[in-house]
Design a protein around this motif. Structure first.
Motif, short mmCIF file in Angstrom:
data_model
loop_
_atom_site.label_atom_id
_atom_site.label_comp_id
_atom_site.label_asym_id
_atom_site.label_seq_id
_atom_site.Cartn_x
_atom_site.Cartn_y
_atom_site.Cartn_z
N ALA A 52 0.85 -1.19 0.00
CA ALA A 52 0.00 0.00 0.00
C ALA A 52 0.88 1.24 0.00
CB ALA A 52 -0.91 -0.01 1.22
N GLY A 53 0.48 2.23 -0.77
CA GLY A 53 1.24 3.47 -0.89
C GLY A 53 2.17 3.51 -2.08
N ASP A 54 2.35 2.38 -2.78
CA ASP A 54 3.19 2.36 -3.98
C ASP A 54 2.52 3.10 -5.13
OD1 ASP A 54 5.31 0.90 -2.96
OD2 ASP A 54 4.52 -1.04 -3.62
N VAL A 55 3.33 3.72 -5.97
CA VAL A 55 2.88 4.25 -7.25
C VAL A 55 3.17 3.17 -8.30
CG1 VAL A 55 3.21 6.03 -9.01
CG2 VAL A 55 3.28 6.63 -6.58
N VAL A 56 2.12 2.75 -9.02
CA VAL A 56 2.20 1.59 -9.90
C VAL A 56 1.99 2.04 -11.35
CG1 VAL A 56 1.18 -0.64 -10.47
CG2 VAL A 56 1.36 0.09 -8.07
N PHE A 57 2.86 1.55 -12.24
CA PHE A 57 2.72 1.78 -13.68
C PHE A 57 2.51 0.43 -14.36
CE2 PHE A 57 5.23 2.43 -17.81
CZ PHE A 57 4.11 2.86 -18.51
N GLY A 108 -3.99 -3.27 -12.57
CA GLY A 108 -4.26 -1.92 -12.12
C GLY A 108 -5.37 -1.86 -11.09
N GLN A 109 -6.41 -2.65 -11.31
CA GLN A 109 -7.52 -2.64 -10.35
C GLN A 109 -7.12 -3.27 -9.01
OE1 GLN A 109 -11.70 -3.23 -11.98
NE2 GLN A 109 -10.48 -4.25 -13.56
N HIS A 132 -6.00 -2.42 -3.32
CA HIS A 132 -5.11 -2.74 -2.19
C HIS A 132 -4.29 -1.54 -1.74
CE1 HIS A 132 -6.25 -6.82 -3.41
NE2 HIS A 132 -5.89 -7.19 -2.20
N GLY A 133 -4.72 -0.33 -2.11
CA GLY A 133 -4.16 0.86 -1.49
C GLY A 133 -3.01 1.53 -2.19
N ALA A 134 -2.90 1.37 -3.52
CA ALA A 134 -1.86 2.09 -4.25
C ALA A 134 -2.06 3.59 -4.12
CB ALA A 134 -1.89 1.70 -5.73
N ALA A 135 -0.95 4.32 -4.04
CA ALA A 135 -1.04 5.78 -4.01
C ALA A 135 -1.50 6.32 -5.35
CB ALA A 135 0.32 6.38 -3.64
N ALA A 136 -1.11 5.67 -6.42
CA ALA A 136 -1.55 6.04 -7.76
C ALA A 136 -1.35 4.85 -8.68
CB ALA A 136 -0.78 7.24 -8.29
#
Length: 344
Positions: free
Chosen positions: A151-156, A169-170, A175-179
């Motif tokens: 949680a908190g990760d920025v994911v590409f 992406g979903q 699960h709490g991605a920052a973006a």
């Protein structure tokens, strides 16, 4: 019992090994006579079959993680079907099963090679080829085990509108991605990602250099990259990684039809100073995660929290056109070829 079926089947065979982009004449649709099933065998009428990018590699000669298809033999791939005749107590008639015997309408199979699936009310059988099948498990494994998402990760995600990327992406968002940032190939796909799937932002990679588009979308860098594309996207992700960035390398569809070796990322030196990890994987090596995946993801599908979309082509005749279109990005979500209505 549904009754005895004709054992004359229609099957797609590889007629020639493609050079570069496959052509319709590289395939042929034939009728094949099969003997009656013997003890330990079942007859399966296919309801839906999958076409997937990895299948392009199976058309080449030489060693890879999946055995090459032989010219003149029926191709293989994931399919869902109903058992219409059984000589095995383990697989009763009318069972919903998954098989690796796609590219045909009916198959006579050893019972030990099919997997009996649970009956999930309200969930189409074809979902076992997508969100609840190999693509969904690929997304789960890559994000949580390989990329060690937290949680908190920025994911590409590259190829974000495809069968795997749209689930990655979903899952990250839930699960709490920052973006969550996605790359796709058309404006309609970009809109789908942001307006329906909840991606924070997305871009059309045709709109400029991927590195520039990614820098605009993620000005503070990325922590996780899920790679379905390779090439320019992988180089851009390496350039955008924060310290301790993690990449799960699932596919490289941008180079599948290449006839010469393609250049690798030119910025691999960044991996040392930024302490990056890039891990390639094949989902079949991670079957131990399937039970947890099904337990966690099935309720998300049933509740509608996980948005599922299929691009459906009707009939076995459309299997090759569907596959060729898939390689050109002609799908949104999972590409499925519907072969028959489910009698259940």
């Amino acid at each position: 019992m549904i009754g005895h079926v004709s054992l004359t089947t229609r099957e797609w065979q590889l007629a020639a090994r493609p050079h570069g982009e496959p052509k319709p004449e590289d395939f042929r649709l034939v009728e094949v006579e099969h003997p009656d099933p013997t003890e330990g065998q079942v007859v399966v009428r296919m309801l839906a079959m999958s076409v997937d990018p990895y299948m392009r590699g199976r058309m080449n000669a030489g060693k890879s993680y999946a055995a090459a298809w032989e010219v003149g033999e029926t191709m293989q791939g994931g399919a869902i079907g109903r058992v219409v005749e059984s000589r095995s107590p383990d697989v009763p008639v009318e069972s919903l099963v998954s098989t690796n015997a796609g590219w045909r309408d009916v198959a006579v199979l050893d019972a030990r090679t099919v997997q009996v699936l649970p009956e999930l009310p309200g969930i189409p059988p074809s979902y076992h080829l997508g969100v609840l099948g190999m693509p969904g498990l690929t997304a789960w494994v890559g994000l949580f085990r390989l990329a060690e998402f937290k949680a908190g990760d920025v994911v590409f995600v590259s190829g974000a509108a495809g069968a795997v990327g749209s689930i990655v992406g979903q899952l990250a968002r839930l699960h709490g991605a920052a973006a969550v940032i996605g790359s796709a190939g058309t404006p309609d796909k970009v809109r789908w990602l942001t307006e329906e799937l909840g991606f924070t932002t997305a871009f059309d990679y045709h709109d400029g250099p991927v590195a520039k588009l990614l820098a605009q979308a993620a000005p503070d860098g990325i922590d996780v990259y899920f790679d379905n594309v390779g090439g320019e996207h992988l180089e851009a992700a390496i350039g955008a990684f924060n310290e301790f960035g993690r990449g799960a390398l699932c596919g490289a569809i941008s180079s599948y039809n290449a006839t010469e070796p393609v250049p690798g990322p030119r910025n691999m030196g960044l991996m040392v100073g930024r302490k990056l990890s890039l891990r390639g994987f094949i989902v079949s090596d991670h079957a131990d995660m399937r039970a947890d995946f099904m337990q966690k993801v099935t309720p998300l599908v049933t509740s509608g929290e996980l948005v599922v979309r299929e691009t459906v082509r009707e009939g076995l005749d459309q299997a090759v056109p569907a596959f060729l279109d898939l390689l050109r990005g002609g799908n949104t979500g999972k590409m499925i070829v519907k072969l028959a209505d489910d009698p259940a």
